[in-house]
Write an enzyme that holds these catalytic residues in place. Structure first.
Site, short mmCIF file in Angstrom:
data_model
loop_
_atom_site.label_atom_id
_atom_site.label_comp_id
_atom_site.label_asym_id
_atom_site.label_seq_id
_atom_site.Cartn_x
_atom_site.Cartn_y
_atom_site.Cartn_z
N ARG A 30 -39.60 39.13 43.41
CA ARG A 30 -39.81 38.02 42.48
C ARG A 30 -38.50 37.25 42.26
NH1 ARG A 30 -44.95 38.25 41.17
NH2 ARG A 30 -45.92 40.30 41.13
N ASP A 31 -38.64 35.92 42.24
CA ASP A 31 -37.49 35.07 41.95
C ASP A 31 -37.04 35.29 40.51
OD1 ASP A 31 -36.34 32.18 43.33
OD2 ASP A 31 -35.97 32.51 41.20
N ILE A 32 -35.73 35.36 40.31
CA ILE A 32 -35.18 35.65 38.98
C ILE A 32 -35.36 34.47 38.01
CG2 ILE A 32 -32.81 34.81 39.32
CD1 ILE A 32 -31.87 37.51 38.13
N ASN A 88 -35.86 25.91 51.53
CA ASN A 88 -34.76 24.98 51.28
C ASN A 88 -33.67 25.25 52.32
OD1 ASN A 88 -36.00 23.87 48.98
ND2 ASN A 88 -35.21 25.49 47.69
N GLU A 96 -29.25 27.14 47.85
CA GLU A 96 -28.17 27.73 47.04
C GLU A 96 -27.72 29.09 47.57
OE1 GLU A 96 -29.81 27.85 43.13
OE2 GLU A 96 -29.70 25.68 42.84
N VAL A 97 -28.65 29.83 48.13
CA VAL A 97 -28.32 31.16 48.67
C VAL A 97 -28.45 31.06 50.19
CG1 VAL A 97 -28.93 33.59 48.75
CG2 VAL A 97 -29.12 32.33 46.59
N HIS A 101 -34.61 32.38 53.35
CA HIS A 101 -35.66 32.89 52.47
C HIS A 101 -36.75 31.86 52.31
CE1 HIS A 101 -32.64 30.86 49.96
NE2 HIS A 101 -33.65 30.48 49.19
N HIS A 103 -39.72 30.57 49.76
CA HIS A 103 -40.26 30.61 48.40
C HIS A 103 -41.79 30.57 48.51
CE1 HIS A 103 -36.49 29.37 46.18
NE2 HIS A 103 -36.19 28.92 47.39
P1 AMP Z 1 -32.52 28.30 47.17
O1 AMP Z 1 -32.12 27.21 46.22
O2 AMP Z 1 -33.66 27.93 48.07
O3 AMP Z 1 -31.32 28.85 47.92
O4 AMP Z 1 -33.13 29.45 46.26
C1 AMP Z 1 -32.41 30.53 45.78
C2 AMP Z 1 -33.30 31.23 44.79
O5 AMP Z 1 -32.77 32.53 44.53
C3 AMP Z 1 -33.40 30.53 43.42
O6 AMP Z 1 -34.77 30.17 43.18
C4 AMP Z 1 -32.89 31.58 42.43
O7 AMP Z 1 -33.61 31.59 41.21
C5 AMP Z 1 -33.08 32.88 43.22
N1 AMP Z 1 -32.21 33.98 42.84
C6 AMP Z 1 -30.87 33.94 42.64
N2 AMP Z 1 -30.42 35.17 42.34
C7 AMP Z 1 -31.49 36.01 42.37
C8 AMP Z 1 -31.66 37.41 42.15
N3 AMP Z 1 -30.64 38.22 41.85
N4 AMP Z 1 -32.92 37.93 42.25
C9 AMP Z 1 -33.97 37.12 42.55
N5 AMP Z 1 -33.86 35.80 42.78
C10 AMP Z 1 -32.63 35.26 42.69
#
Ligand code: AMP
Ligand code: ZN
Length: 116
Positions: A30-32, A88, A96-97, A101, A103
């Site tokens: 699950r997304d945080i 993304n 961002e990460v 991944h 969504h």
């Molecule tokens: P993106 O902007 O596509 O890179 O999405 C990164 C996603 O990772 C965001 O929706 C964040 O809410 C999610 N996220 C960041 N840290 C965590 C975590 N520790 N556990 C679960 N989701 C996370």
């Protein structure tokens, strides 16, 4: 495993996550910061910076990520009303990460595809 990568560390069990499905090669959790009633991330356990790199270097693994996303959508009850699958990618994509991944978003009408 890239030690400074958040999602590699989640895949390795070093950082806790609410895991909803795991296969040999993928993990769904699950997304945080959920943006919809159901918001789950699906990752390959192996590190690829984004979905384009993943698809080019290991299309089979990219397919496994999609397959896990589809199973998660089914188990979360999203197939009847529908859902959205988002990768993304890069700066303009709002990534961002930098570990590939998907969504999986659903559980309510999701509005327009992109902000106007
Ligand atoms: P993106 O902007 O596509 O890179 O999405 C990164 C996603 O990772 C965001 O929706 C964040 O809410 C999610 N996220 C960041 N840290 C965590 C975590 N520790 N556990 C679960 N989701 C996370
Ligand atoms: Zn990683």
């Amino acid at each position: 495993m890239t030690t400074d990568c958040l999602f590699c560390r989640i895949a390795a069990g070093e950082i806790p996550a609410t895991v909803v499905r795991e296969t040999d090669t993928t993990l769904a959790f699950r997304d945080i910061g959920p943006k919809a009633p159901v918001h789950i991330l699906v990752i390959p356990k192996a590190h690829y910076a984004d979905v384009a790199t993943l698809a080019q270097d290991d299309p089979g693994l990219a397919g496994a990520v999609l397959a896990t996303a589809a199973v998660v959508a089914e188990t979360e009850g999203l197939l009847v009303d529908g859902f959205r699958l988002i990768f993304n990618t890069g700066e303009y994509g709002g990534q961002e990460v930098f570990h590939a991944h998907a969504h999986v978003l659903g559980g309510a009408p999701l509005g327009p595809m992109v902000a106007g």
